[in-house]
Design an enzyme around this catalytic site. Sequence first.
Site, PDB file in Angstrom:
ATOM      1  N   SER A 148       1.646  -7.105  -1.924  1.00  0.00           N
ATOM      2  CA  SER A 148       1.910  -8.676  -0.743  1.00  0.00           C
ATOM      3  C   SER A 148       1.716  -9.987  -0.793  1.00  0.00           C
ATOM      4  O   SER A 148       1.844 -11.151  -0.024  1.00  0.00           O
ATOM      5  CB  SER A 148       2.527  -7.734   0.905  1.00  0.00           C
ATOM      6  OG  SER A 148       1.614  -7.905   1.475  1.00  0.00           O
TER       7      SER A 148
ATOM      8  N   GLN B 282      -4.771 -21.123  19.452  1.00  0.00           N
ATOM      9  CA  GLN B 282      -6.203 -20.308  18.377  1.00  0.00           C
ATOM     10  C   GLN B 282      -5.767 -18.905  18.852  1.00  0.00           C
ATOM     11  O   GLN B 282      -6.138 -17.632  18.910  1.00  0.00           O
ATOM     12  CB  GLN B 282      -6.857 -20.954  18.149  1.00  0.00           C
ATOM     13  CG  GLN B 282      -7.635 -21.760  17.428  1.00  0.00           C
ATOM     14  CD  GLN B 282      -8.870 -22.090  17.581  1.00  0.00           C
ATOM     15  OE1 GLN B 282     -10.187 -21.642  17.731  1.00  0.00           O
ATOM     16  NE2 GLN B 282      -8.544 -23.638  16.918  1.00  0.00           N
TER      17      GLN B 282
ATOM     18  N   ASP C 243      -0.262  -7.171   4.794  1.00  0.00           N
ATOM     19  CA  ASP C 243      -0.651  -8.523   4.369  1.00  0.00           C
ATOM     20  C   ASP C 243      -0.162  -9.755   5.287  1.00  0.00           C
ATOM     21  O   ASP C 243      -0.827 -10.925   5.528  1.00  0.00           O
ATOM     22  CB  ASP C 243      -1.321  -8.777   3.195  1.00  0.00           C
ATOM     23  CG  ASP C 243      -2.757  -8.063   3.003  1.00  0.00           C
ATOM     24  OD1 ASP C 243      -3.627  -6.681   3.966  1.00  0.00           O
ATOM     25  OD2 ASP C 243      -3.492  -7.715   2.098  1.00  0.00           O
TER      26      ASP C 243
ATOM     27  N   THR D 271       0.893  -1.248   0.190  1.00  0.00           N
ATOM     28  CA  THR D 271      -0.236   0.095  -0.144  1.00  0.00           C
ATOM     29  C   THR D 271       0.767   0.895   0.146  1.00  0.00           C
ATOM     30  O   THR D 271       0.748   2.361  -0.489  1.00  0.00           O
ATOM     31  CB  THR D 271      -0.882   0.248   1.341  1.00  0.00           C
ATOM     32  OG1 THR D 271      -1.715  -1.339   0.986  1.00  0.00           O
ATOM     33  CG2 THR D 271      -1.887   1.306   1.500  1.00  0.00           C
TER      34      THR D 271
HETATM   35  N1  ASP Z   1      -2.762  -5.665   0.602  1.00  0.00           N
HETATM   36  C1  ASP Z   1      -1.776  -4.685   0.308  1.00  0.00           C
HETATM   37  C2  ASP Z   1      -0.128  -5.702   0.532  1.00  0.00           C
HETATM   38  O1  ASP Z   1      -0.180  -6.406   1.923  1.00  0.00           O
HETATM   39  C3  ASP Z   1      -1.773  -4.234   2.234  1.00  0.00           C
HETATM   40  C4  ASP Z   1      -0.854  -2.809   2.647  1.00  0.00           C
HETATM   41  O2  ASP Z   1      -0.086  -3.140   1.850  1.00  0.00           O
HETATM   42  O3  ASP Z   1      -1.710  -3.128   3.466  1.00  0.00           O
HETATM   43  O4  ASP Z   1       0.137  -5.466  -0.089  1.00  0.00           O
END
Ligand code: ASP
Length: 358
Positions: free
Chosen positions: A70, A290, A102, A25
Amino acid sequence: MKDTISSLQMTPRTERVLLIYTGGTIGMGRNPVTGVLEPLDFNHLVSCLPEFATLETGIDTYQFTPPIDSSDMSPRLWSQLVRIIADRYDQYDGFVILHGTDTMAFTASALSFMLENLTKPVILTGSQLPIGQLRTDGKENLITSIEIASAHHADGTPIVPEVCIYFSGQLLRGNRATKMNADGFKAFESFNYPHLGDAGVNIIYHEEYILRPDYTKPLIPHFAIDPNAIVFTLFPGVQESIVRHVIESPELRSIVMRTYGSGNAPHTPWLMRLLKEATSRGITIINISQCAAGSVEMGRYDTGFQLKNMGVVSGHDSTVESALTKLMFLQGHYSDTNIVRTKMNKSLCGEITLSEEE
Ligand code: ASP
């Protein structure tokens, strides 16, 4: 992946950090047609950060081409990250990896095992909002990570010579961290190990919790990874035919089994039989709770004790990310299941807490 190293400053600086941009992100922008966030190239990120030019640390950059979300991270890319760091290890004081949140905890855990005898900081960071957005958390995360990656003691040794995640004021051991919030800026926590540092007006390092490596040993980069493992969560109503199907997968070498509370599973005879069958066939089964906080104690309740008798190995207070990547790492190096099981019971780089007797 194209090998593109470039320097962000013209004036020579004393400390040098390699900034590795994988995507996530932090460097994303909105696609004008679909409206969804997509990774953009590193020039976009740099253009949003004029602060780069004023940093006291010298920064070179390496970018994944193309940058990735990611969710597309993989064991093959972990090996590439190890290669990038190992090939340039002597040229830099530390490394910062920009990564999507992620799967950041998986990558941080994997790298902690793959970079044996690490004596330099490897700091993973990213953001919840793209760096181009007004309320972004990306700037602080990135600038502070660079500061941490170049921080050192008076004798020149780094303050944090380990793989960490820095996010929203918290410096966490990488193989202890887990993503716990999809929206909040505090996206990560280390439930079973204290923070290595906390950043406010000053960065306070909690040195008593930071690993002290042997500086006489050379870095041993590991590239082999065997991902034939699965994470399996127990739940009331779990079906025999489905569990049997998983356990009988021909390539399967290990299972991270997420049990209840302090490591408990139902007494159900078919489950015990299947687990016994699997461990007898050489599959390693690791018992992980868990619950986010606390440890597995297979001797506390009869329901946990039964698992021990079936050959299930305690994962102690490990995160799922750490247990899984440690299994992949060990399987990549040892074909003998007994060695994998024995090493799962040892702390390789601070990933589990063992009591005195263990
Ligand atoms: N979907 C994004 C990733 O993991 C989420 C993030 O970067 O916060 O690349």
